[in-house]
Design an enzyme around this catalytic site. Structure first.
Site, PDB file in Angstrom:
ATOM      1  N   ASP A 234      76.951  41.374  64.924  1.00  9.04           N
ATOM      2  CA  ASP A 234      76.121  40.446  65.218  1.00  9.04           C
ATOM      3  C   ASP A 234      76.677  39.708  66.542  1.00  9.04           C
ATOM      4  OD1 ASP A 234      74.870  40.725  62.878  1.00  9.04           O
ATOM      5  OD2 ASP A 234      76.093  39.268  61.911  1.00  9.04           O
TER       6      ASP A 234
HETATM    7  C1  26A Z   1      68.583  41.056  53.564  1.00  3.38           C
HETATM    8  N1  26A Z   1      69.966  41.082  53.762  1.00  3.38           N
HETATM    9  C2  26A Z   1      70.670  41.730  52.904  1.00  3.38           C
HETATM   10  C3  26A Z   1      70.394  40.258  54.598  1.00  3.38           C
HETATM   11  C4  26A Z   1      71.956  40.204  54.829  1.00  3.38           C
HETATM   12  C5  26A Z   1      72.384  39.394  56.039  1.00  3.38           C
HETATM   13  N2  26A Z   1      71.602  38.726  56.865  1.00  3.38           N
HETATM   14  C6  26A Z   1      70.250  38.846  56.454  1.00  3.38           C
HETATM   15  N3  26A Z   1      69.767  39.617  55.613  1.00  3.38           N
HETATM   16  N4  26A Z   1      72.989  40.697  54.181  1.00  3.38           N
HETATM   17  C7  26A Z   1      73.916  40.241  54.831  1.00  3.38           C
HETATM   18  N5  26A Z   1      73.574  39.411  55.919  1.00  3.38           N
HETATM   19  C8  26A Z   1      74.297  38.845  56.690  1.00  3.38           C
HETATM   20  O1  26A Z   1      75.199  39.708  57.629  1.00  3.38           O
HETATM   21  C9  26A Z   1      76.385  39.146  58.354  1.00  3.38           C
HETATM   22  C10 26A Z   1      77.325  40.123  58.970  1.00  3.38           C
HETATM   23  O2  26A Z   1      76.611  40.986  59.845  1.00  3.38           O
HETATM   24  C11 26A Z   1      75.534  38.257  56.202  1.00  3.38           C
HETATM   25  O3  26A Z   1      75.225  36.655  55.984  1.00  3.38           O
HETATM   26  C12 26A Z   1      76.754  38.144  57.317  1.00  3.38           C
HETATM   27  O4  26A Z   1      76.834  36.997  57.846  1.00  3.38           O
END
Ligand code: 26A
Length: 345
Positions: free
Chosen positions: A299
């Site tokens: 990110d």
């Molecule tokens: C729908 N899902 C599974 C998610 C996520 C997500 N952000 C949005 N939707 N699952 C994990 N994360 C975020 O990814 C970041 C790392 O790239 C986590 O909150 C984490 O900060």
């Protein structure tokens, strides 16, 4: 370009991360892969209480697109970024707002007071991170929020849109509103593949939004998942990156789509629609002892690239800024960057 105009508008799932270290037993108990991101299924729902009861939990602002926007803001003049998503009416939401405020990211949240803010269990083992998400309020995001005065104010000014691929589990219709706005005003619409399960299980949604996207981010495992669900018959990352670039386009900008695939410490791959050959861009090796955790590195990379592009830098320089922010994120606990701020461009 001057700040204060919310050049970048991102949309995604606002989540609070609950991070634990040495989580081998948790991976085993919940049958999680060491390096993956999934939606919690019924058998995973006790993981949050389980880690609170048995581990030292660090709470940090997460949500993939929100992280990218915060990291982009780190590198941009004040008031350059805004973020759309849905939260509950609880302390978790206040923590997320505070984290965004600290960085100068404007939270344009829809609030659903009947649903708790989403959370993500971040299980660290060595340099791997396993993400298990309970979307909660995030999945209640409604397209009507985009019509509110507060949202319109940033959407109409945006010079760059970013959608976390994770948002496609529920938010395609809202994403399309932003994609059409980007098309109408001829500004970039970028997206991230986010996790292997997105191109794998949400292929129809990916295929509907990708034609509007002129900048696509992903990593090696997401690219492989895209190749599998699209029957590309290859695991070669350069070939896959080119195939994503060459995917159909629905806007003039997407006719020149750029695809950026990161690959951990290996060089980053860049493909441009219509080109015969992909390019690679070397990363700077990170000393293993400097790695705190890898949560949010991708990110931060995407945020850095977008910030640099918004500042008018060429793609090559933008990738350097992305690598720098990714490295900086890996040196911190959670998806955050160093304070006091460093000059990154
Ligand atoms: C729908 N899902 C599974 C998610 C996520 C997500 N952000 C949005 N939707 N699952 C994990 N994360 C975020 O990814 C970041 C790392 O790239 C986590 O909150 C984490 O900060």
């Amino acid at each position: 370009m001057s700040g204060g105009n919310f050049e970048l508008v991102a949309i995604g799932n606002p989540l609070l991360d609950m991070q634990i270290r040495n989580g081998e037993a948790v991976l085993e108990k919940y049958n999680l892969k060491a390096n993956d991101a999934i939606l919690a299924e019924p058998q995973h729902l006790s993981i949050y209480q389980h880690i609170v009861d048995n581990y030292e939990v660090t709470y940090v602002a997460g949500g993939a697109a929100q992280n990218a926007a915060r990291c982009a803001q780190y590198a941009l003049p004040p008031n350059s970024t805004a973020y759309l998503g849905c939260v509950g009416s609880d302390d978790l939401a206040n923590q997320l707002r505070a984290a965004n405020d600290k960085e100068g990211l404007k939270s344009v949240y829809q609030v659903d007071s009947s649903t708790p803010t989403g959370s993500c269990a971040v299980v660290l083992t060595g340099h791997d991170r396993s993400l298990c998400t309970n979307l909660g309020a995030a999945e209640k995001f409604d397209k009507s929020h985009l019509e509110t005065a507060e949202a319109q104010q940033v959407i109409k000014k945006a010079k760059f849109f970013y959608m976390g691929g994770f948002f496609l589990t529920h938010g395609l219709e809202s994403a399309k509103v932003l994609a059409h706005e980007a098309k109408a005003r001829d500004v970039p619409f970028s997206m991230n593949l986010s996790a292997p399960f997105i191109p794998q299980f949400f292929k129809a949604q990916v295929d509907e939004i990708l034609p509007f996207s002129d900048l696509v981010f992903g990593n090696e495992s997401e690219a492989e998942a895209f190749a599998e669900s699209h029957n590309l018959g290859t695991k070669d990352l350069a070939t896959i990156a080119q195939a994503i670039a060459d995917f159909e386009s629905a806007t003039p900008r997407a006719e020149k789509r750029t695809v950026v695939i990161t690959h951990g410490a290996e060089p980053t791959i860049i493909a441009v629609k219509g080109n015969k050959e992909t390019q690679i861009h070397q990363t700077v090796k990170i000393n293993p002892s400097d790695i705190v955790d890898t949560n949010g590195a991708g990110d931060a990379f995407a945020g850095g690239v977008m910030a640099a592009l918004i500042m008018g830098k060429a793609l090559d320089q933008a990738i350097d800024v992305g690598h720098k922010l990714g490295r900086m994120c890996i040196g911190q606990v959670g998806p955050i960057l160093k304070f006091p701020k460093e000059q990154v461009m």
